[in-house]
Design an enzyme around this catalytic site. Structure first.
Site, PDB file in Angstrom:
ATOM      1  N   LEU A  34      31.654  51.216  44.346  1.00 28.05           N
ATOM      2  CA  LEU A  34      31.545  49.753  44.204  1.00 28.05           C
ATOM      3  C   LEU A  34      30.966  49.342  42.856  1.00 28.05           C
ATOM      4  O   LEU A  34      30.063  49.981  42.322  1.00 28.05           O
ATOM      5  CB  LEU A  34      30.665  49.197  45.337  1.00 28.05           C
ATOM      6  CG  LEU A  34      31.173  49.513  46.744  1.00 28.05           C
ATOM      7  CD1 LEU A  34      30.194  49.001  47.803  1.00 28.05           C
ATOM      8  CD2 LEU A  34      32.563  48.917  46.977  1.00 28.05           C
ATOM      9  N   HIS A  38      33.693  44.251  43.022  1.00 24.61           N
ATOM     10  CA  HIS A  38      33.533  44.241  44.476  1.00 24.61           C
ATOM     11  C   HIS A  38      32.387  43.310  44.892  1.00 24.61           C
ATOM     12  O   HIS A  38      32.483  42.611  45.893  1.00 24.61           O
ATOM     13  CB  HIS A  38      33.212  45.655  44.975  1.00 24.61           C
ATOM     14  CG  HIS A  38      34.256  46.688  44.676  1.00 24.61           C
ATOM     15  ND1 HIS A  38      34.040  47.732  43.809  1.00 24.61           N
ATOM     16  CD2 HIS A  38      35.531  46.830  45.119  1.00 24.61           C
ATOM     17  CE1 HIS A  38      35.133  48.498  43.764  1.00 24.61           C
ATOM     18  NE2 HIS A  38      36.054  47.973  44.532  1.00 24.61           N
ATOM     19  N   ASP A 151      44.233  43.093  41.377  1.00 29.30           N
ATOM     20  CA  ASP A 151      45.389  43.669  42.064  1.00 29.30           C
ATOM     21  C   ASP A 151      46.233  42.512  42.597  1.00 29.30           C
ATOM     22  O   ASP A 151      46.370  42.322  43.807  1.00 29.30           O
ATOM     23  CB  ASP A 151      44.911  44.588  43.180  1.00 29.30           C
ATOM     24  CG  ASP A 151      44.037  45.702  42.649  1.00 29.30           C
ATOM     25  OD1 ASP A 151      44.579  46.712  42.203  1.00 29.30           O
ATOM     26  OD2 ASP A 151      42.789  45.536  42.630  1.00 29.30           O
ATOM     27  N   GLN A 154      49.027  43.136  45.106  1.00 25.92           N
ATOM     28  CA  GLN A 154      48.474  43.475  46.413  1.00 25.92           C
ATOM     29  C   GLN A 154      48.124  42.197  47.180  1.00 25.92           C
ATOM     30  O   GLN A 154      48.435  42.057  48.366  1.00 25.92           O
ATOM     31  CB  GLN A 154      47.225  44.338  46.211  1.00 25.92           C
ATOM     32  CG  GLN A 154      46.399  44.570  47.450  1.00 25.92           C
ATOM     33  CD  GLN A 154      45.287  45.566  47.183  1.00 25.92           C
ATOM     34  OE1 GLN A 154      45.512  46.772  47.241  1.00 25.92           O
ATOM     35  NE2 GLN A 154      44.098  45.098  46.887  1.00 25.92           N
ATOM     36  N   VAL A 177      36.767  40.401  37.514  1.00 29.94           N
ATOM     37  CA  VAL A 177      35.492  40.551  36.808  1.00 29.94           C
ATOM     38  C   VAL A 177      35.688  41.578  35.703  1.00 29.94           C
ATOM     39  O   VAL A 177      36.310  42.624  35.915  1.00 29.94           O
ATOM     40  CB  VAL A 177      34.379  40.997  37.784  1.00 29.94           C
ATOM     41  CG1 VAL A 177      33.058  41.178  37.054  1.00 29.94           C
ATOM     42  CG2 VAL A 177      34.243  39.990  38.915  1.00 29.94           C
ATOM     43  N   LEU A 185      36.927  45.485  35.254  1.00 28.80           N
ATOM     44  CA  LEU A 185      36.171  46.517  35.955  1.00 28.80           C
ATOM     45  C   LEU A 185      37.093  47.240  36.929  1.00 28.80           C
ATOM     46  O   LEU A 185      37.915  46.616  37.594  1.00 28.80           O
ATOM     47  CB  LEU A 185      35.011  45.901  36.734  1.00 28.80           C
ATOM     48  CG  LEU A 185      33.880  45.275  35.947  1.00 28.80           C
ATOM     49  CD1 LEU A 185      32.741  44.896  36.891  1.00 28.80           C
ATOM     50  CD2 LEU A 185      33.352  46.215  34.889  1.00 28.80           C
ATOM     51  N   SER A 187      37.041  51.102  39.415  1.00 27.22           N
ATOM     52  CA  SER A 187      36.385  52.379  39.731  1.00 27.22           C
ATOM     53  C   SER A 187      36.939  53.478  38.830  1.00 27.22           C
ATOM     54  O   SER A 187      36.255  54.443  38.516  1.00 27.22           O
ATOM     55  CB  SER A 187      36.625  52.741  41.195  1.00 27.22           C
ATOM     56  OG  SER A 187      36.263  51.662  42.027  1.00 27.22           O
ATOM     57  N   ARG A 188      38.194  53.317  38.397  1.00 24.28           N
ATOM     58  CA  ARG A 188      38.833  54.345  37.572  1.00 24.28           C
ATOM     59  C   ARG A 188      38.311  54.357  36.131  1.00 24.28           C
ATOM     60  O   ARG A 188      38.562  55.325  35.406  1.00 24.28           O
ATOM     61  CB  ARG A 188      40.343  54.154  37.558  1.00 24.28           C
ATOM     62  CG  ARG A 188      40.991  54.448  38.895  1.00 24.28           C
ATOM     63  CD  ARG A 188      42.504  54.399  38.791  1.00 24.28           C
ATOM     64  NE  ARG A 188      43.153  54.974  39.965  1.00 24.28           N
ATOM     65  CZ  ARG A 188      43.454  54.288  41.069  1.00 24.28           C
ATOM     66  NH1 ARG A 188      43.169  53.007  41.150  1.00 24.28           N
ATOM     67  NH2 ARG A 188      44.039  54.890  42.088  1.00 24.28           N
TER      68      ARG A 188
HETATM   69  P1  AMP Z   1      39.514  48.902  45.379  1.00 25.13           P
HETATM   70  O1  AMP Z   1      38.212  49.436  45.841  1.00 25.13           O
HETATM   71  O2  AMP Z   1      39.855  49.243  43.971  1.00 25.13           O
HETATM   72  O3  AMP Z   1      40.630  49.156  46.355  1.00 25.13           O
HETATM   73  O4  AMP Z   1      39.355  47.314  45.353  1.00 25.13           O
HETATM   74  C1  AMP Z   1      38.890  46.603  46.459  1.00 25.13           C
HETATM   75  C2  AMP Z   1      39.018  45.132  46.190  1.00 25.13           C
HETATM   76  O5  AMP Z   1      38.262  44.806  45.035  1.00 25.13           O
HETATM   77  C3  AMP Z   1      40.465  44.686  45.901  1.00 25.13           C
HETATM   78  O6  AMP Z   1      40.671  43.423  46.509  1.00 25.13           O
HETATM   79  C4  AMP Z   1      40.479  44.580  44.406  1.00 25.13           C
HETATM   80  O7  AMP Z   1      41.432  43.654  43.927  1.00 25.13           O
HETATM   81  C5  AMP Z   1      39.073  44.098  44.121  1.00 25.13           C
HETATM   82  N1  AMP Z   1      38.686  44.389  42.733  1.00 25.13           N
HETATM   83  C6  AMP Z   1      38.725  45.590  42.099  1.00 25.13           C
HETATM   84  N2  AMP Z   1      38.337  45.451  40.809  1.00 25.13           N
HETATM   85  C7  AMP Z   1      38.071  44.134  40.623  1.00 25.13           C
HETATM   86  C8  AMP Z   1      37.639  43.353  39.514  1.00 25.13           C
HETATM   87  N3  AMP Z   1      37.414  43.903  38.323  1.00 25.13           N
HETATM   88  N4  AMP Z   1      37.474  42.026  39.699  1.00 25.13           N
HETATM   89  C9  AMP Z   1      37.708  41.458  40.898  1.00 25.13           C
HETATM   90  N5  AMP Z   1      38.109  42.147  41.998  1.00 25.13           N
HETATM   91  C10 AMP Z   1      38.290  43.455  41.857  1.00 25.13           C
END
Ligand code: AMP
Length: 281
Positions: A34, A38, A151, A154, A177, A185, A187-188
């Protein structure tokens, strides 16, 4: 104290208990690792419902065999601290073997929007996403679910699933964000070397450059695409996967930018790491 639930049955009975008490429920689905992106989704959820459920589940179904799920960062302890700090009520972190039976043969597939953009490069990805999100919706029964614009496709696909499968759930999209230098941002991002991290900012720079061009009336998508492809190609560690100008509702390609209607989405490899970003023009 955030309540950690790992059992599917317990998650469903806790949700039913919330409903009996008349509490509304917000759900933020995540794969863990996270970050502030998130956290902003959690804050939105916190403000919208009585009970905030965050799911943490590294979903194997949305990774293809060539995508290295074992490499994906995970740290449940740190994630729990973050959820605690954000006032999350329930962290739902089920085990893979409980979520998917070895002989599972029912899946949820969206067959229209999934074909574009990410779907072309990752043909089985969205079937994995819609299947896990449908399962989470069934178990948690949220009133509202929050997803990130990062995303964007998605989000569109989940919106379609909610409509077509009659889920009584309000869907919210929260803005992307970013790091101070503009990198979205993810996780990758942890995979990036120092030099890759520096070059990765060219993706956001390209999006903003197009935004400016559109403000000046340059609306030919072929011209704009070629220009940013060249800009990105000047970065030796970055390789474009796709750059797409699409209608932001249908995700179909556009030859001219239609203001307010157009999504510019891109995906690129920075070293071995695949990053995505987008902007609504
Ligand atoms: P993930 O853990 O990557 O599957 O993302 C979980 C949720 O967080 C998804 O709805 C993503 O679109 C959202 N998310 C991931 N990165 C960001 C970001 N930088 N800004 C806003 N939402 C994000």
């Amino acid at each position: 104290m955030a309540h950690l639930i790992q059992s599917i049955q317990e998650m469903n009975s806790v949700s039913k208990g919330f409903q009996v008490k008349g509490y509304s429920i917000a759900l933020v689905p995540t794969m863990g690792a996270l970050h502030m992106g998130h956290r902003m989704l959690m804050r939105r959820g916190r403000s919208l419902a009585d009970q905030l459920v965050v799911s943490i589940f590294l979903n194997p179904l949305q990774f293809s065999p060539s995508e290295d799920i074992d490499r994906y960062p995970s740290n449940l302890e740190k994630d729990l601290e973050i959820c605690e700090a954000e006032g999350v009520d329930v962290v739902f972190a089920p085990k893979v073997q409980d979520v998917y039976q070895p002989d599972a043969s029912c899946f949820v597939a969206e067959e229209g929007l999934s074909q574009f953009l990410e779907g072309r490069s990752r043909p089985t990805h969205f079937r994995g996403v819609t299947t896990i999100v449908a399962k989470l919706f069934n178990l948690v029964e949220p009133d509202v679910a929050i997803f990130g614009q990062k995303d964007y496709q998605q989000y569109c696909i989940i919106r379609r699933m909610i409509r077509d499968l009659n889920y009584p759930i309000e869907l919210i999209m929260a803005p992307t964000v970013r790091e101070p230098d503009g990198l979205a941002l993810s996780s990758r991002n942890q995979y990036l070397s120092h030099e890759e991290r520096k070059q990765a900012t060219c993706l956001r720079t390209a999006l903003l450059w197009v935004e400016k061009q559109v403000e000046q009336g340059n609306l030919d998508t072929a011209v704009l695409r070629q220009a940013i492809e060249e800009q990105i190609a000047q970065h030796d560690l970055v390789e474009t996967d796709y750059i797409a100008f699409v209608n932001r509702f249908t995700l179909e390609d556009l030859v001219r930018v239609q203001p307010e209607q157009t999504l510019l989405a891109l995906a690129a490899y920075v070293g071995r790491t695949r990053l995505i970003d987008n902007i609504i023009l």
